[in-house]
Design an enzyme around this catalytic site. Structure first.
Site, PDB file in Angstrom:
ATOM      1  N   HIS A 157       0.852  -1.190   0.000  1.00 30.88           N
ATOM      2  CA  HIS A 157       0.000   0.000   0.000  1.00 30.88           C
ATOM      3  C   HIS A 157       0.889   1.241   0.000  1.00 30.88           C
ATOM      4  O   HIS A 157       1.976   1.237   0.600  1.00 30.88           O
ATOM      5  CB  HIS A 157      -0.875   0.054   1.260  1.00 30.88           C
ATOM      6  N   CYS A 193      -2.422   2.619   9.145  1.00 25.31           N
ATOM      7  CA  CYS A 193      -3.388   1.612   8.710  1.00 25.31           C
ATOM      8  C   CYS A 193      -4.609   1.585   9.632  1.00 25.31           C
ATOM      9  O   CYS A 193      -5.711   1.267   9.186  1.00 25.31           O
ATOM     10  CB  CYS A 193      -2.747   0.231   8.674  1.00 25.31           C
TER      11      CYS A 193
END
Length: 281
Positions: A180, A274
């Site tokens: 990511h 996250c």
């Protein structure tokens, strides 16, 4: 849980200004590593769920102590990665763009987050293309930096551009450990980022050099403890306590690093960012 936001603080002597933020988090009530969809995950490695909850709550309290608002979405059974709220969507100007996960194990998280965001009064827009929210879509001033290569489709970048009317810059990730964008790049304020150059393709490294000539270039050892998976309010930067080199660089640039231990959650490939979805309303 919601707290009242304080007024904007005055700049410190470095000119760094913190701005109160509003975050959404999800407790790791069902956290486990039951499958492997990134190189960090090993189902054979034990997970201490109670320790994960303590670390998550310490992160939540850190935000509150810094004057930010934190709201909590209930965790749903069968979704062990739902704790990673950043992947649940992108919220800009009161509009929530939903996540559409690449892996079937996480697919139900998209509707769960979109339902909560709509119930909170935001305009919810269901994505047509695969994307994993703020995991790959990071707001820097008026720009959206958009990651691709492992999880988010380039077609989703076009969706974001059309929906929010903002320039969207595509960045290609090439190292599966940084699957990511928010594992390889941290937004520090409206004009400043930090990133790990080797996580990006040559073309994307050139794009980053042109856009952010004064960026902090992270060292591999700090990125390897998810130090770049950090949350900044413009002055304070909440990051993995183990990323000591990155913390020192932040201090040199006038930021205030705030170390947290989320090492149990790192077993699933997630850090502070996250766990944190910003609600820009």
């Amino acid at each position: 849980m919601t707290v009242t936001l304080a007024p904007h603080t005055a700049p410190d002597h470095h000119g760094r200004t913190s701005r109160p933020r509003r975050y959404l988090m999800c407790p790791p009530e069902h956290f486990a590593v039951e499958y492997a969809i990134n190189p960090w995950m090993d189902p054979a490695r034990p997970v201490d769920a109670a320790r994960a909850m303590r670390q998550w709550d310490a992160l939540r309290r850190t935000y509150l102590d810094l004057g930010h608002a934190v709201e909590v979405i209930p965790a749903e059974p069968g979704l062990p990665d739902m704790v990673f709220a950043a992947n649940g969507g992108l919220v800009v100007d009161g509009t929530a763009y939903s996540a559409r996960f690449a892996h079937p194990q996480r697919a139900a998280e998209g509707p769960a987050y979109l339902g909560w965001l709509r119930a909170a009064g935001l305009r919810g827009v269901e994505a047509e293309h695969v994307n994993e929210g703020e995991g790959d879509l990071l707001v820097v001033g008026d720009l959206v930096l958009a990651g691709t290569g492992f999880r988010t489709a380039v077609a989703a970048h076009d969706e974001v551009r059309a929906l929010f009317g903002r320039p969207v810059v595509t960045l290609e990730l090439v190292d599966p450990h940084y699957y990511h964008l928010d594992t390889a790049l941290a937004v520090l304020d409206d004009t400043t980022v930090a990133y790990l150059p080797e996580a990006f393709s040559a073309a994307s490294r050139e794009t980053l050099r042109e856009l952010f000539p004064d960026a902090i270039l992270a060292k591999a050892r700090d990125a390897a403890v998810l130090g770049l998976n950090a949350v900044s309010d413009g002055r304070h930067v909440v990051l993995a306590a183990q990323a000591t080199g990155f913390a020192a660089r932040l201090r040199e640039r006038g930021f205030v690093p705030v170390g947290v231990d989320v090492s149990e959650l790192m077993k699933a490939g997630g850090g502070a960012k996250c766990c944190t979805l910003e609600l820009r309303v």
